[in-house]
Structure formats: structure tokens, C-alpha cells
Design a protein around this motif. Structure first.
Motif, short mmCIF file in Angstrom:
data_model
loop_
_atom_site.label_atom_id
_atom_site.label_comp_id
_atom_site.label_asym_id
_atom_site.label_seq_id
_atom_site.Cartn_x
_atom_site.Cartn_y
_atom_site.Cartn_z
N LEU A 4 40.99 5.89 -46.11
CA LEU A 4 41.73 6.43 -44.98
C LEU A 4 43.12 6.86 -45.40
O LEU A 4 43.61 7.92 -45.00
CB LEU A 4 41.83 5.38 -43.86
CG LEU A 4 40.55 5.10 -43.08
CD1 LEU A 4 40.75 3.88 -42.18
CD2 LEU A 4 40.15 6.31 -42.26
N ILE A 5 43.80 6.04 -46.21
CA ILE A 5 45.15 6.38 -46.65
C ILE A 5 45.13 7.61 -47.56
O ILE A 5 45.98 8.49 -47.46
CB ILE A 5 45.81 5.19 -47.35
CG1 ILE A 5 46.08 4.08 -46.32
CG2 ILE A 5 47.10 5.58 -48.05
CD1 ILE A 5 46.73 2.86 -46.90
N ASN A 6 44.12 7.68 -48.46
CA ASN A 6 44.03 8.85 -49.32
C ASN A 6 43.79 10.10 -48.51
O ASN A 6 44.33 11.18 -48.80
CB ASN A 6 42.89 8.66 -50.34
CG ASN A 6 43.23 7.62 -51.39
OD1 ASN A 6 44.41 7.39 -51.68
ND2 ASN A 6 42.22 6.98 -51.96
N PHE A 7 42.99 9.98 -47.45
CA PHE A 7 42.76 11.12 -46.56
C PHE A 7 44.07 11.57 -45.93
O PHE A 7 44.38 12.76 -45.87
CB PHE A 7 41.77 10.71 -45.46
CG PHE A 7 41.70 11.69 -44.30
CD1 PHE A 7 41.03 12.89 -44.44
CD2 PHE A 7 42.33 11.40 -43.09
CE1 PHE A 7 40.97 13.78 -43.38
CE2 PHE A 7 42.27 12.30 -42.04
CZ PHE A 7 41.58 13.49 -42.18
N ALA A 8 44.86 10.60 -45.49
CA ALA A 8 46.14 10.93 -44.87
C ALA A 8 47.07 11.60 -45.88
O ALA A 8 47.73 12.60 -45.57
CB ALA A 8 46.80 9.67 -44.31
N GLU A 252 51.61 12.23 -35.40
CA GLU A 252 50.97 11.17 -34.62
C GLU A 252 49.57 10.89 -35.13
O GLU A 252 49.14 9.72 -35.21
CB GLU A 252 50.94 11.57 -33.14
CG GLU A 252 52.30 11.57 -32.48
CD GLU A 252 52.26 12.08 -31.06
OE1 GLU A 252 53.18 11.78 -30.29
OE2 GLU A 252 51.29 12.81 -30.71
N GLN A 253 48.83 11.94 -35.49
CA GLN A 253 47.47 11.75 -36.03
C GLN A 253 47.51 11.00 -37.36
O GLN A 253 46.71 10.10 -37.61
CB GLN A 253 46.81 13.12 -36.24
CG GLN A 253 46.48 13.86 -34.96
CD GLN A 253 45.97 15.26 -35.25
OE1 GLN A 253 45.36 15.51 -36.29
NE2 GLN A 253 46.24 16.18 -34.35
N GLU A 254 48.47 11.37 -38.20
CA GLU A 254 48.55 10.72 -39.51
C GLU A 254 48.89 9.24 -39.38
O GLU A 254 48.28 8.38 -40.04
CB GLU A 254 49.61 11.42 -40.37
CG GLU A 254 49.74 10.79 -41.74
CD GLU A 254 50.81 11.47 -42.58
OE1 GLU A 254 50.83 11.25 -43.80
OE2 GLU A 254 51.63 12.20 -42.01
N ILE A 255 49.85 8.93 -38.52
CA ILE A 255 50.23 7.53 -38.35
C ILE A 255 49.09 6.73 -37.72
O ILE A 255 48.89 5.55 -38.04
CB ILE A 255 51.53 7.43 -37.52
CG1 ILE A 255 52.71 7.91 -38.39
CG2 ILE A 255 51.78 6.01 -37.03
CD1 ILE A 255 54.05 7.92 -37.69
N ALA A 256 48.32 7.37 -36.84
CA ALA A 256 47.15 6.70 -36.26
C ALA A 256 46.14 6.34 -37.36
O ALA A 256 45.53 5.26 -37.33
CB ALA A 256 46.50 7.61 -35.22
N VAL A 257 45.96 7.22 -38.34
CA VAL A 257 45.05 6.95 -39.46
C VAL A 257 45.56 5.77 -40.28
O VAL A 257 44.80 4.87 -40.65
CB VAL A 257 44.91 8.21 -40.34
CG1 VAL A 257 44.19 7.88 -41.65
CG2 VAL A 257 44.16 9.30 -39.60
#
Length: 432
Positions: A4-8, A252-257
Motif C-alpha cells: 500500500l505504501i509503495n502504491f502511494a 486526502e486519497q494518499e493519506i487514506a492509503v
């Protein structure tokens, strides 16, 4: 989690860090003497944050010429925006205007717009403009006058060497009026690129250092434009994620991830987000499960009930409290046995459990919570030092008690005890 973090990191790698930095300079001996609280700097910091301008430094200095000149020079070299409050009055101790003229190497000139503003203001108040009031119309030649709709000292805007300087009166309602109507719109227009977004994760029941150890790998892999801050306060730790970029929705989407990635490790400590308060979350849980609550308080003296009833609508689930500060009240109204008090003492597991069961029985509620302890500064012993607190929880399935050892002073011990009791409710509502 790392997928998930790598995706972000990949999806949002083009974001750039915000570059606009501000410094607030508060001028006045009264601030240094402690005679006046600097509420201006706090308010301005909040408003600048809302407008995506980062406060890099807050400086407080007295009414001293060299200190003011030095502070202006240092600020100019390290920030983009310098906001100055105080020292704009017409009397001899007000140094800011003439020193700004000296700093920029310009003369003081008469501004007809200012004298017209002052005249209009005084006419409405049925007052005459004195010679001292008229001096407020003398401004540094290179400034842009910003109207003060509620006072005589105008705001002043300077744009020199790629740095914006803004000077405003120190009177809070005048400063706020100038900032809101004149300064913030200009700053927004000049520095409208990019956005700043804060997201707060609220935790309880874990220390700052333990939380840091728990999420270390996650923290070290945050994208460069997402910063994490630990904000400990009275038994709680807030995690603030601050992201900067080009688009709020994307941030907001990134922090949600990122939040989704770390929640499995910390969810048992997380009670809310943003502006959530623990007492409000407790109310939501009790309403959701259709449960009622009562408190039996000794060392907290009603503070726990106060926190619970600070929430609007708490009468739906909170039935009342018995403040059993003396042993007589514990025995007469909560059914605590005199033998347990004699053998174990009021601050004990046995007594705390009896108090929780007793208040649940007496007030006919689904849940009873009880506190008993030594808040100090007197009353402690080697076996039970100041800060020893027992908190008990009771419902139809179970009754148990937990011992806490809080430190610091009486006020902190009472507050932490109430928070621990609320957290005990949070962790056990709906659990059989």
C-alpha cells in the motif's frame, strides 16, 4: 502494508513540498513581562495554516530598536512572509512604524486616505480627531496602506526583495479585522499554488515512545511530502500527518492509503480522528449498543461524570453518578463491605469492583465504572504512593479492575484517571 505504501509513493511521487514560509514577530515589553498573553500569534498561525502558508518561526521581542531591526533582518533572510504585530500606536513608546521606515531606508509621508479613514471613524463615534490621532496618517513611503475598519492604526504592506512584510496593530480585534479583510486575500492571491492538508489520528493507552517504536518502519517509508508529527497531551498521543501537494482530493486519497496500511498495528489504541473527543466516541458506542452508564467516583470527584455530560445528548445513555469520596458513602450507597475497606483499604481492587457493581445496581444501568485512588499531594504510602488508582468496570457479563500508577500533580492524576476510565469503557462496550 508495504504494498500500500509503495502504491502511494508511486502514484503521488510528483507532489512537491510547499515552499511558502512565514514568520510572526510580536512586539511589546508587556508580552515579555507576562502581563499580556500573545493570542495574536496563535490566531495568525491557524489562519496562515488554513491558507497553506507554513509558520516557520514565531518571535517575541520587546520595545527595543536594535532588537526589532535585527529581528526584521533575520526574518527577511529565512522566510517569504513576515507578519508583525504591535507598536503601531501614536505615542513615543510605539517604535514599529519609524523603525520600518529606517529598515527600508525611506521617509515617513502623510497618507491622505488614512486621515480620511480616521475622520470617518471618529465622526461616527462623535469624537474629534486630535493631533496625536492624526499622526497615525504618517506611514513609510514604500508601504501599501491596508484599511483598519475598527481602529486608527492602518495595516502596512511592504514587498521588498521578494519578501512580504505586513505590520498590524497589536489590539487583537483590530489585527483580526485587518488580517481577514485585507491581508489574507492578498496572501492567498500571491501564494495560491499548492495545498496543505493535515490529518489527525488520535490514540490512547500507549506512550509516545512505544507508539513510535510500533510504527517505525511505516514512518520511515512515508513519502517525502508527507510529514508525521507526534503530539502527546495528557494521556493521549495524536499522530498528525501533514501532506503538501497540488490537489487536496489527491492528498486526502494518499493519506487514506497510508492510514489503511498502519491501522492493523495501532487500531486497538485509535479512538478517533480529526476533532473527535474520547467522551463523544464513548457516547456513540453506548448509543449504538443501546446501553446505559453510571459512574462511582472517589479520587476523580465527579470529573469523569463531567467529561461524559459535556457531550450534548448524553442524557440518553448516562443515568448519573455517586461521588463516594468518603468510606461511609461507599458502604451506605454502593454496598462496599466494611471488612473489605478494613482489610484492603479504599484504594484496592476489591473496593473498586464493589463500587462499579454497586453503582450499576443502585442506578439500574447496563454499565458501571468506578474510580478510587490517591490524587495527592498527601495520603500516599510506600505500598500505595500518590498516583495509585484502581479503576473498575462492570456489566452483565463481567466485572474487573485494573491498577494504574500515574505521576505528576493532583490535577493531572484526576484527568488521567478519567481518561483511563473512558478508555476502559471504549474497549469493553459490546464485548462479552
Amino acid at each position: 502494508m508495504w504494498n500500500l505504501i509503495n502504491f502511494a509513493n508511486k502514484k503521488f511521487k510528483n507532489f512537491q513540498l510547499m515552499s511558502v514560509k512565514a514568520e510572526i514577530i510580536s512586539i511589546g515589553d508587556e508580552l515579555l513581562y507576562g502581563q499580556t498573553l500573545d493570542t495574536n500569534a496563535h490566531w495568525m498561525s491557524n489562519k496562515l495554516d488554513e491558507n497553506n502558508i507554513k509558520v516557520f518561526q514565531r518571535t517575541t521581542i520587546g520595545d527595543d530598536e536594535q532588537q526589532i531591526l535585527n529581528a526584521l533582518k533575520v526574518a527577511e533572510n529565512r522566510v517569504d512572509v513576515v507578519l508583525i504585530t504591535g507598536g503601531l500606536g501614536p505615542t513615543k513608546d510605539d517604535l514599529t512604524k519609524p523603525l520600518l521606515a529606517k529598515y527600508f531606508g525611506v521617509e515617513m509621508v502623510h497618507n491622505e486616505e488614512v486621515i480620511n479613514d480616521i475622520t470617518l471613524l471618529f465622526t461616527k463615534a462623535n469624537r474629534e480627531v486630535t493631533a496625536l490621532n492624526a499622526k497615525q496618517a504618517e506611514l513609510p513611503a514604500n508601504c501599501e496602506k491596508i484599511t483598519n475598519p475598527v481602529g486608527t492604526a492602518p495595516g502596512m504592506w511592504f514587498h521588498v526583495n521578494n519578501t512580504v512584510f505586513v505590520a498590524m496593530p497589536g489590539v487583537p480585534y483590530e489585527m483580526k479585522s485587518i488580517m481577514t479583510q485585507g491581508i489574507l486575500p492578498k496572501l492567498h492571491k500571491m501564494f495560491s499554488k499548492g495545498v496543505l492538508h493535515h490529518h489527525i489520528i488520535k490514540t490512547i493507552g500507549i506512550t509516545e515512545s512505544s507508539l513510535s517504536d510500533l510504527i517505525e518502519d511505516w514512518e520511515l517509508n512515508l513519502p517525502q511530502h508527507i510529514k508525521l508529527a507526534y503530539l502527546p497531551t495528557k494521556g493521549q498521543v495524536k499522530l498528525r500527518l501533514t501532506g503538501s501537494g497540488d490537489d487536496l482530493n489527491t492528498l486526502e486519497q494518499e493519506i487514506a492509503v497510508l492510514q489503511k496500511a498502519i491501522m492493523p498495528k495501532i487500531e486497538k489504541y485509535v479512538y478517533g480522528f480529526g476533532t473527535d473527543q474520547l467522551e463523544g466516541i464513548i457516547g456513540q458506542l453506548l448509543n449504538k449498543n443501546n446501553l446505559t452508564l453510571a459512574t462511582a467516583e472517589s479520587c476523580t470527584g465527579g470529573y469523569l461524570a463531567h467529561m461524559i455530560t459535556s457531550v450534548s445528548g448524553s442524557s440518553k445513555y448516562f443515568k448519573g453518578s455517586i461521588i463516594a469520596y468518603s468510606n461511609n458513602i461507599k458502604t451506605a450507597h454502593l454496598g462496599v463491605s466494611t471488612e473489605d475497606l478494613r482489610k484492603h483499604g479504599a484504594v484496592s481492587e476489591k473496593v473498586a469492583k464493589a463500587m462499579a457493581e454497586g453503582v450499576r445496581r443502585e442506578l439500574n444501568t447496563d454499565i458501571g465504572i468506578a474510580t478510587t485512588g490517591i490524587a495527592g499531594p498527601d495520603g500516599g504510602t510506600i505500598e500505595k504512593p500518590v498516583g495509585t488508582v484502581w479503576i473498575a468496570y462492570s456489566d452483565q457479563y463481567k466485572t474487573f479492575s485494573k491498577k494504574f500508577n500515574f505521576s505528576r500533580n493532583r490535577t493531572f492524576i484526576i484527568h488521567w484517571s478519567a481518561l483511563a476510565a473512558l478508555n476502559m469503557i471504549r474497549l469493553n462496550v459490546g464485548v462479552k
